[in-house]
Design an enzyme around this catalytic site. Structure first.
Site, mmCIF file in Angstrom:
data_model
loop_
_atom_site.group_PDB
_atom_site.id
_atom_site.type_symbol
_atom_site.label_atom_id
_atom_site.label_comp_id
_atom_site.label_asym_id
_atom_site.label_seq_id
_atom_site.Cartn_x
_atom_site.Cartn_y
_atom_site.Cartn_z
ATOM 1 N N CYS A 78 -33.700 -46.616 4.988
ATOM 2 C CA CYS A 78 -32.620 -47.570 5.244
ATOM 3 C C CYS A 78 -32.982 -48.509 6.396
ATOM 4 O O CYS A 78 -33.893 -49.317 6.251
ATOM 5 C CB CYS A 78 -31.306 -46.832 5.463
ATOM 6 S SG CYS A 78 -29.886 -47.885 5.116
ATOM 7 N N HIS A 162 -30.735 -42.682 1.862
ATOM 8 C CA HIS A 162 -30.726 -41.649 2.915
ATOM 9 C C HIS A 162 -31.033 -40.259 2.356
ATOM 10 O O HIS A 162 -30.107 -39.461 2.151
ATOM 11 C CB HIS A 162 -29.346 -41.616 3.581
ATOM 12 C CG HIS A 162 -29.081 -42.753 4.498
ATOM 13 N ND1 HIS A 162 -29.408 -42.736 5.833
ATOM 14 C CD2 HIS A 162 -28.550 -43.969 4.268
ATOM 15 C CE1 HIS A 162 -29.070 -43.877 6.391
ATOM 16 N NE2 HIS A 162 -28.549 -44.647 5.462
ATOM 17 N N GLU A 164 -32.081 -37.787 3.807
ATOM 18 C CA GLU A 164 -31.838 -36.749 4.819
ATOM 19 C C GLU A 164 -30.394 -36.235 4.814
ATOM 20 O O GLU A 164 -30.071 -35.304 5.540
ATOM 21 C CB GLU A 164 -32.205 -37.288 6.215
ATOM 22 C CG GLU A 164 -31.245 -38.304 6.821
ATOM 23 C CD GLU A 164 -31.370 -39.712 6.244
ATOM 24 O OE1 GLU A 164 -32.096 -39.891 5.241
ATOM 25 O OE2 GLU A 164 -30.729 -40.622 6.783
HETATM 26 N N1 GLN Z 1 -27.066 -51.982 7.558
HETATM 27 C C1 GLN Z 1 -27.926 -51.342 8.510
HETATM 28 C C2 GLN Z 1 -28.853 -52.347 9.168
HETATM 29 O O1 GLN Z 1 -28.946 -53.432 8.729
HETATM 30 C C3 GLN Z 1 -28.725 -50.244 7.862
HETATM 31 C C4 GLN Z 1 -27.786 -49.184 7.384
HETATM 32 C C5 GLN Z 1 -28.365 -47.806 7.370
HETATM 33 O O2 GLN Z 1 -29.425 -47.522 7.941
HETATM 34 N N2 GLN Z 1 -27.633 -46.920 6.752
HETATM 35 O O3 GLN Z 1 -29.478 -52.020 10.137
#
Ligand code: GLN
Length: 189
Positions: A78, A162, A164
């Site tokens: 992410c 994610h 994890e």
């Molecule tokens: N939207 C977040 C960002 O731009 C990332 C979201 C996440 O890691 N769950 O940093």
């Protein structure tokens, strides 16, 4: 083998638990000195703007790039995918689009087959990015609505979701297997 987890911000604790469950020694990385002896790295989800500021404050950008350039396997999830892209650490030849599924779509789940990592991966997306551009050396392992959400370039794997958070251990297992191979000077990929 010691695996570093960038621990400036975000859900690094969840990654730590998955890795320890798989038998790895985990080092939380907050400063360049924490990277000593680290054989692989996880960049967690969180908030990429905050993480970027922390990396700058601690002088971690160059040491993180050097670790990846030296061949240490890396998993980014992410916000971790965003940190690896061309506009941030530049470890991965992709351009990540933040909050790409739309801010109103806070979270959703999908079942994905990731070539070489695992089939039927239960993927949780939370304000997730996707890869808007993908360089020639980057393999797209999975996509949602045609947008890459799992990419691999050599031993660097980045996913929009994610693993994890829901007991999905195969991405972390992939990381540990790649570390084991690089440590034993094993076959090139
Ligand atoms: N939207 C977040 C960002 O731009 C990332 C979201 C996440 O890691 N769950 O940093």
């Amino acid at each position: 083998m010691t695996v570093g987890v960038l621990a400036l911000q975000g859900d690094f604790e969840a990654h730590r638990k998955v890795l320890e469950g798989l038998g790895a020694d985990v080092r939380e990385v907050r400063t360049p000195a924490d990277l000593g002896g680290v054989a692989g790295l996880v960049l967690p989800g969180g908030e990429s703007t905050t993480m970027t500021l922390g990396i700058e404050r601690e002088g971690l950008a160059e040491p993180l790039r050097e670790l990846a350039a030296a061949g240490a396997p890396v998993l980014g999830t992410c916000a971790g995918m965003i940190m690896l892209d061309r506009d941030h650490l530049g470890v991965l030849d992709i351009a990540a689009e933040r909050n790409a599924f739309g801010r109103q779509v806070h979270s959703f789940e999908a079942r994905l087959d990731l070539d070489g990592v695992g089939d039927g991966v239960e993927a949780i997306f939370i304000r997730a990015p996707w890869a808007r551009e993908v360089g020639d050396g980057v393999e797209v392992l999975a996509a949602v609505d045609g947008h890459p959400v799992a990419v691999r370039q050599g031993d660097v794997l980045a996913v929009s979701f994610h693993p994890e958070l829901n007991g999905e251990t195969r991405l972390h297992s992939w990381l540990l297997a790649r570390i084991a191979t690089t440590q034993t000077g094993g076959e090139a990929k």
